[in-house]
Design an enzyme around this catalytic site. Structure first.
Site: not given
Lengths: 267, 267
Positions: B10, B36, B153, B155, B258
């Site tokens: 992130n 990310e 990830d 999602n 995360h």
DNA sequence: CGTTCGAAG
DNA sequence: CTTCTAACG
């Protein structure tokens, strides 16, 4: 005795997180003029919006997160006015004034400008419209038996003593010849007719500066500009007993890139 | 023994300010897959970009501040590939893979989507293009004598056990029937043919979740989603001896929304 | 360099 | 709620 402070808070929400509230609780001022509030009233915590013991007047900008002036007064104002009659700046969050007994105090945030941009044109339009208003304000208040104090961030350093690096900034917005000449007129007894109270009390010294860029070591080196002024009608200026800038002791305790400018008046 | 970790950071710059570097210094993993990253290589401090003892591969997005995947490997990769052949996602910062001896490891950041928006359409286009690639990748690597591990990830929470509040989220992006069915296909021996290594090692339990919203008390209540997966070819999955999520001990020591997901393989 | 916003997650 | 960018300062 009456004491008035002006300070550009550079975002009241951020300032409040960093030490503005403590500063306000400690100030002995009767009136505090704020600029760059950068928030609507209902975006502010109540304790910041309406601090205990103060009356607050807000004039936010219609552009979210931009500009915004406010006035805090210990006594309730007799009257409040926002804007100065020029429609372009009516809801720009750049001007508000309050009437107190025998005194009108204004909070001004003049556009900052940048040479060669539309923002500089806007600054010039503001200056053009604002100077006649200043004259008119003084005359109107004189007729009412009021003194006037126009406080705020004028975004212009008047003379060479008003910024550390005047040679390097001769072509910078905020120290352009036409901007300096405009301040001459604000202070001209035959024109605006106001008195720069801090300069009147410190006629020779460099500064005292009221703004230091956050970039580099500007604050540590006191490489600042004096662009925040308390401009008083002559009768009021004569009553000023003290005028100073509250430079923070250290970079760590700064809660804005500007420092509070305070003037104290005798009876 | 070989250990691989995947984590959505992130924003690598923010993570590095908060504790990512300390986590990386302590990890025993041989490969770390990041998602990310949200930065170009030259926006990262050198110690973050190329940590001592690691080889780093970055696949940033062409959209500044968005997406971005990376792989850190203790040994220099034999080969590096960015993207998976679909032009729309060639420079989307969503997929990169490296070849190591006997193993191909990928870092995947599948679009997150939002129901009823173009972003959900993009997620679906990605899924449509990516599934055949996964199959092809497995087959190509099998021919080369390599195992495959696709980390990242994804999602999507696969089953009811993969999110705390599955009833409330039956119409939420990330738990839609078509998304779950797509993961079924990724895991179908006759289709994608991969194994969800963490689930294989924790067949019954709720979670272990790998993402908790920053909103409200999601982390404190362990109200999370398991959307970060290590998907292995069956031969590699058989060698997995351990698979776990490194949930931070406290909210204070979190450096991403995360948590790192780690798998350990025997010889 | 710091404060906002708006988009994204 | 947090990360980024852009505009502004």
């Amino acid at each position: 005795m009456q004491q008035v402070t002006t300070v550009n808070v550079n975002g009241l929400r951020a300032a409040a997180r960093k030490g503005y509230a403590e500063w306000l609780a400690d100030t002995g001022s009767d009136v505090v003029c704020l600029q760059e509030v950068r928030a609507e009233q209902d975006q502010l915590p109540v304790a910041v919006r309406e601090p205990e013991g103060w009356h607050a007047v807000y004039a936010p900008s219609s552009a979210k997160g931009r500009a915004g002036v406010a006035l805090l007064t210990r006594r309730e104002p007799e009257a409040v006015r926002v804007g100065f009659g020029e429609p372009e700046f009516a809801d720009a969050g750049r001007y508000a004034e309050v009437d107190l007994p025998g005194l009108t105090v204004a909070s001004l945030y003049l556009p900052s400008g940048e040479v060669g941009t539309e923002r500089q044109d806007e600054k010039e339009r503001f200056m053009t419209a604002f100077l006649p208003y200043l004259t008119q304000l003084r005359q109107r208040c004189a007729a009412d038996g009021r003194e006037v104090l126009v406080c705020g961030d004028w975004n212009i350093a008047h003379r060479e003593a008003d910024l550390k690096n005047w040679r390097a900034n001769r072509r910078s917005a905020g120290f352009l010849p036409e901007e300096r000449a405009w301040l001459d007129r604000v202070l001209d007894p035959a024109d605006g007719g106001y008195v720069d109270v801090v300069r009147a009390h410190h006629p020779e010294q460099a500064g005292p500066y009221s703004w230091w860029s956050y970039r580099g070591r500007a604050f540590d080196n006191d490489s600042g500009w004096r662009i925040d002024y308390a401009m008083a009608t002559p009768g009021l200026a004569d009553r000023a007993v003290k005028a100073y800038v509250e430079r923070a002791a250290s970079h760590a305790e700064r809660w804005s890139d500007h420092a509070p400018v305070t003037v104290v008046f005798g009876p």
